[in-house]
Design an enzyme around this catalytic site. Structure first.
Site, PDB file in Angstrom:
ATOM      1  N   HIS A 106       0.800  -1.231   0.000  1.00 49.69           N
ATOM      2  CA  HIS A 106       0.000   0.000   0.000  1.00 49.69           C
ATOM      3  C   HIS A 106       0.836   1.287   0.000  1.00 49.69           C
ATOM      4  O   HIS A 106       0.528   2.238   0.727  1.00 49.69           O
ATOM      5  CB  HIS A 106      -0.946   0.018   1.201  1.00 49.69           C
ATOM      6  CG  HIS A 106      -2.061  -0.991   1.135  1.00 49.69           C
ATOM      7  ND1 HIS A 106      -2.540  -1.514  -0.045  1.00 49.69           N
ATOM      8  CD2 HIS A 106      -2.811  -1.566   2.122  1.00 49.69           C
ATOM      9  CE1 HIS A 106      -3.527  -2.352   0.214  1.00 49.69           C
ATOM     10  NE2 HIS A 106      -3.716  -2.427   1.509  1.00 49.69           N
ATOM     11  N   HIS A 181      -9.611   2.590   0.548  1.00 51.07           N
ATOM     12  CA  HIS A 181      -9.601   1.442   1.455  1.00 51.07           C
ATOM     13  C   HIS A 181     -10.701   1.520   2.525  1.00 51.07           C
ATOM     14  O   HIS A 181     -10.480   1.152   3.690  1.00 51.07           O
ATOM     15  CB  HIS A 181      -8.212   1.337   2.095  1.00 51.07           C
ATOM     16  CG  HIS A 181      -7.789  -0.054   2.415  1.00 51.07           C
ATOM     17  ND1 HIS A 181      -8.290  -0.756   3.482  1.00 51.07           N
ATOM     18  CD2 HIS A 181      -6.930  -0.895   1.795  1.00 51.07           C
ATOM     19  CE1 HIS A 181      -7.736  -1.952   3.521  1.00 51.07           C
ATOM     20  NE2 HIS A 181      -6.911  -2.063   2.504  1.00 51.07           N
ATOM     21  N   GLU A 316     -11.722  -3.073  -2.809  1.00 53.77           N
ATOM     22  CA  GLU A 316     -10.690  -2.176  -3.331  1.00 53.77           C
ATOM     23  C   GLU A 316     -10.628  -2.311  -4.850  1.00 53.77           C
ATOM     24  O   GLU A 316      -9.994  -3.231  -5.371  1.00 53.77           O
ATOM     25  CB  GLU A 316      -9.337  -2.526  -2.701  1.00 53.77           C
ATOM     26  CG  GLU A 316      -9.359  -2.485  -1.182  1.00 53.77           C
ATOM     27  CD  GLU A 316      -8.249  -3.323  -0.557  1.00 53.77           C
ATOM     28  OE1 GLU A 316      -7.068  -3.102  -0.876  1.00 53.77           O
ATOM     29  OE2 GLU A 316      -8.565  -4.207   0.249  1.00 53.77           O
TER      30      GLU A 316
HETATM   31  C1  FUC Z   1      -5.867  -5.235   2.411  1.00 52.26           C
HETATM   32  C2  FUC Z   1      -5.156  -6.516   2.413  1.00 52.26           C
HETATM   33  C3  FUC Z   1      -4.181  -6.734   3.411  1.00 52.26           C
HETATM   34  C4  FUC Z   1      -4.089  -5.809   4.527  1.00 52.26           C
HETATM   35  C5  FUC Z   1      -4.726  -4.488   4.385  1.00 52.26           C
HETATM   36  C6  FUC Z   1      -4.950  -3.707   5.593  1.00 52.26           C
HETATM   37  O1  FUC Z   1      -5.782  -4.532   1.255  1.00 52.26           O
HETATM   38  O2  FUC Z   1      -4.765  -6.980   1.180  1.00 52.26           O
HETATM   39  O3  FUC Z   1      -3.861  -8.039   3.704  1.00 52.26           O
HETATM   40  O4  FUC Z   1      -3.919  -6.288   5.740  1.00 52.26           O
HETATM   41  O5  FUC Z   1      -5.728  -4.420   3.513  1.00 52.26           O
END
Ligand code: FUC
Length: 352
Positions: A106, A181, A316
């Site tokens: 990320h 997210h 996502e």
């Molecule tokens: C997501 C996942 C991960 C992670 C994160 C906070 O995108 O792919 O495993 O822990 O979020």
């Protein structure tokens, strides 16, 4: 429709502002210029009752203390994992931050989710209000090549839609793959977990993961597996299964699904008890479904509710992770001076 601006807190002595976008039906999106975080979405259930449907906090300190779940944030430059944080572009090798064991996740330690963004209230249109967030990422930030300008726009319409538009432009060939997210929980004010939410994804294929949650490169047909969301499926049916891919992701989903279509209600999340329905349309090639399988690892409160696994789920919309190491995946290479533009629309509806 209206936008209100309030002081949210301070980050390095700089003010962080909270923007509340509200439409004529009372639907309200709250977001801050730290990480472009969506802190709250008040959406109606089938009776029209407005309640919060996302995981978020009320202070900047909590976002800093509990940053690993990336609640509500825009993540980038690259959403998802890059194996060993290493890649080659035009013969030049780059090493980006290794912030999850030996891998990159990320965007690195700060990425886009833990920095302050500039903001502009958008011009008011007849049926839409918006807020624009801008960020300049210097050449070499987190190891990535290219000076990069990014812009994220959150627009709210009177049709109860949130439209997120992402723009980017770099002066050097680079990687760019942004997403939002947000963890959704349609029960309202986190009354229940998401295990009985029903999810539909128009996807025939998901990407297999290894133990580090990196793509193996294999594309798997969903038919006959708990990864088949084409006709709708309750999250609990997957979480309770013994599918090796579910067990490896800490008893849940953390997988990219390749979308069959675009802009045709390709993702629908539904909570029967409240009647809330979220319909997502995107121009992205895939969606990572993460069912909050690690939310219970640390104990803290999310607006008076104890954090626990499956309290929220992320959808996502993005290009697949680690694509630089898998030439058959959709590429996230952004060429010098080309424009990156992506759009995802979230419709907050009900079954009424
Ligand atoms: C997501 C996942 C991960 C992670 C994160 C906070 O995108 O792919 O495993 O822990 O979020």
């Amino acid at each position: 429709m209206e936008i209100r601006k309030e002081l949210f807190g301070y980050k390095h002595n700089q003010p962080v502002y909270l923007f509340k976008l509200r439409n004529d039906h009372g639907l309200e999106i709250s977001c801050i210029n730290y990480g472009c975080i969506i802190t709250e979405i008040l959406a109606p259930d089938r009776e029209g009752k407005l309640e919060n449907i996302v995981l978020g906090f009320d202070s900047i300190e909590e976002y800093e203390r509990h940053s690993s779940p990336y609640f509500g944030a825009v993540v980038g430059r690259f959403a998802g994992r890059i194996k060993e944080g290493r890649f080659t572009l035009d013969g030049q090798e780059y090493q980006v931050t290794k912030n999850e064991n030996q891998n990159h996740l990320h965007g690195g330690n700060k990425g886009f989710s833990k920095v302050l963004w500039d903001y502009n209230v958008g011009e008011e249109k007849e049926n839409e209000i918006s807020i624009e967030f801008c960020y300049f990422s210097p050449n070499g930030e987190e190891g990535y090549p290219g000076s990069l300008d990014v812009k994220v726009i959150y627009s709210l319409t009177n049709e109860n839609e949130l439209i997120i538009t992402y723009y980017g432009k770099s002066d050097k060939k680079t990687l760019l793959n942004m997403t939002n997210h947000t963890y959704f929980n349609l029960s309202g004010d986190l009354k229940r977990d998401i295990l009985y939410h029903e999810l539909t994804i128009k996807s025939d294929t998901f990407i297999e993961l290894d133990r580090e949650l990196l793509p193996t490169g294999n594309l798997i047909d969903v038919t006959g597996t708990v990864f088949d969301f084409r006709m709708g499926r309750k999250i609990i049916t997957g979480v309770n299964s013994t599918h090796p891919q579910i067990l490896l992701a800490n008893k849940g989903y953390d997988h990219p699904f390749l979308l069959n279509t675009n802009h045709q209600q390709e993702i629908i999340l539904y909570d029967k008890e409240s009647g809330r329905k979220l319909v997502i349309e995107t121009d992205e090639p895939s969606v990572v479904l993460y069912t909050g399988n690690k939310l219970g690892e640390q104990r803290y409160k999310i607006r008076n509710v104890n954090s626990k696994n499956y309290l929220g789920l992320c959808l996502e919309t993005q290009a697949p992770p680690d694509s630089v190491h898998h030439p058959h995946f959709h590429s996230s290479i952004l060429n010098e001076n080309n424009i990156y533009r992506k759009r995802t629309k979230y419709l907050f509806a009900s079954d009424k």
